[in-house]
Enzyme design. Structure first.
Site, PDB file in Angstrom:
ATOM      1  N   ASP A   1      51.744  -0.463 -77.196  1.00  0.00           N
ATOM      2  CA  ASP A   1      52.154  -1.748 -77.767  1.00  0.00           C
ATOM      3  C   ASP A   1      51.484  -1.912 -79.116  1.00  0.00           C
ATOM      4  O   ASP A   1      50.461  -1.287 -79.401  1.00  0.00           O
ATOM      5  CB  ASP A   1      51.786  -2.925 -76.853  1.00  0.00           C
ATOM      6  CG  ASP A   1      52.299  -4.257 -77.392  1.00  0.00           C
ATOM      7  OD1 ASP A   1      53.407  -4.276 -77.965  1.00  0.00           O
ATOM      8  OD2 ASP A   1      51.587  -5.263 -77.280  1.00  0.00           O
ATOM      9  N   SER A   2      52.059  -2.794 -79.931  1.00  0.00           N
ATOM     10  CA  SER A   2      51.451  -3.106 -81.218  1.00  0.00           C
ATOM     11  C   SER A   2      50.091  -3.778 -81.025  1.00  0.00           C
ATOM     12  O   SER A   2      49.255  -3.746 -81.924  1.00  0.00           O
ATOM     13  CB  SER A   2      52.371  -4.039 -82.003  1.00  0.00           C
ATOM     14  OG  SER A   2      52.584  -5.222 -81.260  1.00  0.00           O
TER      15      SER A   2
ATOM     16  N   CYS B   1      56.722  -2.646 -76.040  1.00  0.00           N
ATOM     17  CA  CYS B   1      56.803  -3.557 -77.178  1.00  0.00           C
ATOM     18  C   CYS B   1      58.278  -3.652 -77.534  1.00  0.00           C
ATOM     19  O   CYS B   1      58.918  -2.634 -77.803  1.00  0.00           O
ATOM     20  CB  CYS B   1      56.009  -2.974 -78.349  1.00  0.00           C
ATOM     21  SG  CYS B   1      56.161  -3.901 -79.882  1.00  0.00           S
TER      22      CYS B   1
ATOM     23  N   GLU C   1      47.633 -14.141 -79.707  1.00  0.00           N
ATOM     24  CA  GLU C   1      46.584 -13.229 -80.191  1.00  0.00           C
ATOM     25  C   GLU C   1      45.311 -14.003 -80.561  1.00  0.00           C
ATOM     26  O   GLU C   1      44.220 -13.471 -80.502  1.00  0.00           O
ATOM     27  CB  GLU C   1      47.081 -12.425 -81.403  1.00  0.00           C
ATOM     28  CG  GLU C   1      48.186 -11.428 -81.087  1.00  0.00           C
ATOM     29  CD  GLU C   1      47.676 -10.058 -80.613  1.00  0.00           C
ATOM     30  OE1 GLU C   1      46.564  -9.669 -80.980  1.00  0.00           O
ATOM     31  OE2 GLU C   1      48.417  -9.389 -79.858  1.00  0.00           O
TER      32      GLU C   1
ATOM     33  N   CYS D   1      59.707 -10.564 -75.569  1.00  0.00           N
ATOM     34  CA  CYS D   1      58.487 -10.147 -76.264  1.00  0.00           C
ATOM     35  C   CYS D   1      57.381 -10.112 -75.225  1.00  0.00           C
ATOM     36  O   CYS D   1      57.255 -11.032 -74.412  1.00  0.00           O
ATOM     37  CB  CYS D   1      58.140 -11.132 -77.374  1.00  0.00           C
ATOM     38  SG  CYS D   1      56.525 -10.813 -78.121  1.00  0.00           S
TER      39      CYS D   1
ATOM     40  N   HIS E   1      54.331 -10.583 -75.321  1.00  0.00           N
ATOM     41  CA  HIS E   1      53.291 -11.626 -75.375  1.00  0.00           C
ATOM     42  C   HIS E   1      53.706 -12.913 -74.671  1.00  0.00           C
ATOM     43  O   HIS E   1      52.863 -13.714 -74.276  1.00  0.00           O
ATOM     44  CB  HIS E   1      52.977 -11.993 -76.824  1.00  0.00           C
ATOM     45  CG  HIS E   1      52.116 -11.012 -77.536  1.00  0.00           C
ATOM     46  ND1 HIS E   1      52.504  -9.727 -77.784  1.00  0.00           N
ATOM     47  CD2 HIS E   1      50.873 -11.136 -78.054  1.00  0.00           C
ATOM     48  CE1 HIS E   1      51.551  -9.101 -78.444  1.00  0.00           C
ATOM     49  NE2 HIS E   1      50.537  -9.932 -78.617  1.00  0.00           N
TER      50      HIS E   1
END
Ligand code: DGL
Length: 277
Positions: A12-13, A75, A160, A194, A196
């Site tokens: 993942d990023s 991702c 984040e 997504c 997240h």
């Protein structure tokens, strides 16, 4: 480099892919895993096609060096912008016996069984929405489904920065949900496109009408991988089984450990800083 294991690679990023890793490990705890987060260069969501492709290819090459016979791009942005080129262009040259899979297809395949009125909404990063991967993939399998999309550029930074439960997050959660429902008020199913976004689930639920189903991807990706490995016994046998999990990050290892706690129920113990190039 000698590799005692040949793990499943999860890329993942940043941290979001940990939500996918967790579900995969719950379903298949015996395998070895290596997670790679490009935390130093996250987010990918607003980056160009070419850059996301280059960064993702670097990560794939690195995970191959770690001995991974199979990699999950956990991702959506990387799955939308880089997966097909890597599968069709790069993999045949690097090693045609290895596999790189994404997270969009398993989610899309499940959606036809979930929506009742065939009005589906997608919430994702700018990059994923701009790629139109979700509407294209959904209508390929289910041409009768109407897909509406909404980019949510501030949601990843909220997560984040550990602000996803703060009162300040409410405004931006509501804003993008309202934006989606304005495009189609008949939506009965929303895909969180997504990795997240499951961290924002409670707030998303709060601002979404109760009759609308909200779909997080983790369990669909995990079940799809299980199914894939059952159908591809040769691949299944190549993955080592000592139940280990290692974590690689392009950021500082201690920083990764601290932040990853938001995403994992048990804290990652084996974290190494690496450079991608
Ligand atoms: N993990 C990415 C995704 O699922 C979002 C984070 C980013 O923008 O890099 O799209």
């Amino acid at each position: 480099m000698h590799n005692p294991t040949s793990p499943i690679g999860v890329f993942d990023s940043g941290y979001g892919g940990l939500t996918i890793l967790q579900q995969i490990r719950q379903l298949m705890p015996d395998y070895d895993y290596v997670y790679l987060g490009d935390n130093a260069r996250t987010p990918y969501g607003s980056r160009s096609f070419e850059i996301v492709y280059q960064f993702t290819l670097q990560a794939v090459r690195r995970l191959f060096k770690e001995g991974c016979p199979i990699i999950i791009l956990a991702c959506n942005t990387a799955s939308a912008k880089a997966l097909r080129t890597i599968q069709q262009h790069d993999l045949p040259n690097i090693d045609p016996t290895r596999r790189v899979l994404g997270v969009i297809r398993p989610t899309v395949e499940a959606i036809g069984e979930i929506t009742r009125n065939y009005h589906v909404g997608v919430l994702a990063t700018q990059g994923t929405i701009a790629s139109e991967s979700y509407p294209l993939e959904i209508t390929k399998i289910y041409p009768h489904i109407r897909v509406s999309s909404q980019a949510c550029p501030l949601w990843v930074p909220l997560v984040e920065n550990n602000e996803h439960q703060s009162p300040g997050a409410d405004f931006f959660v509501k804003k993008y949900i309202d934006g989606l429902l304005q495009k189609d008020s008949d939506i009965d199913t929303i895909i969180l496109g997504c990795t997240h976004y499951p961290l924002l689930y409670d707030k998303i639920r709060q601002f979404t009408p109760a009759h609308i189903r909200i779909i997080a991807q983790g369990s669909y990706v995990a079940h799809s991988l299980t199914d894939y490995l059952q159908r591809h016994r040769d691949m299944q046998e190549r993955i080592s089984r000592q139940g280990t999990c290692r974590f690689l990050t392009t950021e500082q290892a201690d920083r990764f450990s601290t932040s990853a706690n938001l995403f994992l129920t048990d804290s990652p113990i084996n974290v190494e800083t690496i450079t991608l190039q």
